[in-house]
Design a protein around this motif. Structure first.
Motif, PDB file in Angstrom:
ATOM      1  N   GLN A 119      53.515  32.560  39.959  1.00  0.00           N
ATOM      2  CA  GLN A 119      52.468  32.260  38.989  1.00  0.00           C
ATOM      3  C   GLN A 119      51.225  31.735  39.691  1.00  0.00           C
ATOM      4  OE1 GLN A 119      53.512  29.399  35.987  1.00  0.00           O
ATOM      5  NE2 GLN A 119      51.645  29.741  34.828  1.00  0.00           N
TER       6      GLN A 119
ATOM      7  N   SER B 136      49.519  34.624  41.348  1.00  0.00           N
ATOM      8  CA  SER B 136      48.851  35.459  40.342  1.00  0.00           C
ATOM      9  C   SER B 136      47.552  34.823  39.876  1.00  0.00           C
ATOM     10  CB  SER B 136      49.770  35.685  39.136  1.00  0.00           C
ATOM     11  OG  SER B 136      50.884  36.438  39.500  1.00  0.00           O
ATOM     12  N   GLU B 137      47.579  33.518  39.646  1.00  0.00           N
ATOM     13  CA  GLU B 137      46.368  32.823  39.210  1.00  0.00           C
ATOM     14  C   GLU B 137      45.301  32.848  40.294  1.00  0.00           C
ATOM     15  OE1 GLU B 137      47.753  28.962  37.962  1.00  0.00           O
ATOM     16  OE2 GLU B 137      48.634  29.780  36.130  1.00  0.00           O
TER      17      GLU B 137
END
Length: 159
Positions: A142, A145-146
């Motif tokens: 995550q 991805s951010e």
């Protein structure tokens, strides 16, 4: 280690709270060992953490008590048992004090523990460790991805 150092079932160090080497040497009965479970005495019932290699030898503070599991009890199993909402409720019912709930060794020692055979406790601990690894991998993915999304946004607005 006092209750304020127990956060989400982990021990969070705060080295502003320490004792002299001489006082530490006097308090040998309160030296923690890897696998011990530290439990807060006051306030939130069931606030516990397991002592890891990192905290081995640290001192159990006056606001806490510790449980040293015997060889037929898996520390990870015990930690999760003691932090379960039904056990927290039992502790709340047994705690003493008007202004602030307070535990003592007698209350904790008299706590009834449902104890499956050690192989099942160990299996539970292994499954839990696997789940924690998967959760950490998802957190890392995550974050990546951010970061990628942020770079793409930056490139899009620069062009």
């Amino acid at each position: 280690v006092n209750p304020m150092h127990i956060v989400k079932s982990k021990i969070k160090a705060d080295f502003k709270f320490s004792v002299s080497q001489g006082k530490y040497a006097e308090l040998t009965n309160y030296h923690l060992k890897k696998g011990d479970i530290v439990m807060g005495r006051r306030g939130e019932m069931g606030r516990c953490a397991m002592v890891t290699e990192h905290e081995d030898g640290w001192l159990c503070g006056t606001g806490s008590l510790y449980i040293r599991p015997q060889e037929f009890i898996n520390s990870i199993f015990l930690l999760n048992y003691l932090t379960h909402k039904s056990v927290k409720k039992m502790l709340e019912n047994e705690a003493q004090g008007v202004t602030m709930s307070n535990l003592n060794l007698t209350i904790v020692n008299n706590l009834k523990i449902v104890l499956p055979p050690l192989p099942l406790q160990t299996r539970f601990a292994a499954i839990l460790a696997n789940i924690e690894q998967q959760k950490e991998l998802v957190r890392q993915q995550q974050a990546e991805s951010e970061a990628l999304f942020g770079r793409l946004l930056q490139e899009a607005f620069e062009n």
